[in-house]
Write a protein that holds these residues in place. Structure first.
Motif: not given
Length: 187
Positions: A18-22, A132-135, A147-150
Motif C-alpha cells: 500500500l505504500d506504493e499506492l498513489t 495516510v492520505v491528504t485531503r 490524494s496520495r503521492v509517493p
C-alpha cells in the motif's frame, strides 16, 4: 508459525504494497475501492484465492440477525489460515467486532485504515495497516477529495511568494545609519 506472528508478517507485507499506492483527487468511495483493488492485487500476487464481499462469521444485528456481515476481502491460502481484510476510513466499532470474531474463528484478521492520521490500533490479534492520505475540499457539491503521492514525488513547500533576485555581497561588519560600524561576530 503463531497466528500473531503471521498477522504481523502479513500486515507488514500488505503495508509495503500500500505504500506504493498513489492517487489524486479521489472521493471517499473511490479511495476505498482503490485500496481494495490494491489488496486484491497483493493477495493474488501471493498466489492466494481472493474473494470480494465474502460472508463473515458475524451475524448482522436484529432485525437482520438471519444474515451475516460482509468482509471487503477474504483470502484462501494454500498453507495457513485464511486472511480477512476490512478497509475503512473511519474508526468503526462494528468493524472491530467483525474482525475479532473472524480472528476467534481462526482467521488472520487485518484492518486497513486510511485517512489523514490518528489511527487507533485495534485490540490484538487484529493487525493494523495504515494508509495516510491528504485531503482538501473539492468543488461545491463534491465534498472532500483525497490524494496520495509517493514521498519522493512531493513538491517542495512554498517558502515565500516574494521572488528572489540577485544580491550583492556586503562586506562585514555592516555600517549603521550613523556611520558607525557594528562589531564583527566570531563564530
Amino acid at each position: 508459525m503463531h497466528v500473531a506472528d503471521d498477522s504481523e508478517r502479513i500486515a507488514a507485507s500488505l503495508g509495503r504494497r500500500l505504500d506504493e499506492l498513489t492517487f489524486q483527487d479521489a472521493t471517499t468511495d473511490q479511495v476505498t475501492e482503490l485500496i481494495i483493488d490494491a489488496v486484491v492485487g497483493w493477495a493474488r500476487a501471493a498466489g492466494w484465492r481472493v474473494y470480494r464481499r465474502a460472508s463473515s462469521v458475524l451475524p448482522l444485528p436484529p432485525p437482520l440477525s438471519g444474515q451475516y456481515s460482509v468482509l471487503d476481502v477474504a483470502c484462501a491460502r494454500p498453507a495457513g489460515p485464511p486472511v480477512v481484510i476490512e478497509v475503512d476510513h473511519t474508526d468503526r466499532r462494528r468493524t472491530v467486532e467483525k474482525l475479532l470474531a473472524e480472528a476467534a474463528a481462526g482467521r488472520v484478521a487485518i484492518w486497513v485504515r486510511w485517512g489523514t492520521g490518528r489511527f487507533v490500533a485495534p485490540p490484538p490479534p487484529v493487525g493494523l495497516v495504515t494508509c495516510v492520505v491528504t485531503r482538501r475540499s473539492g468543488p461545491a457539491g463534491q465534498g472532500r477529495l483525497y490524494s496520495r503521492v509517493p514521498a519522493d514525488d512531493r513538491p517542495p513547500p512554498a517558502h515565500s511568494g516574494t521572488p528572489i533576485g540577485s544580491t550583492d555581497a556586503v562586506a562585514l561588519p555592516i555600517p549603521t545609519e550613523e556611520g558607525d560600524r557594528l562589531p564583527a561576530v566570531d563564530r
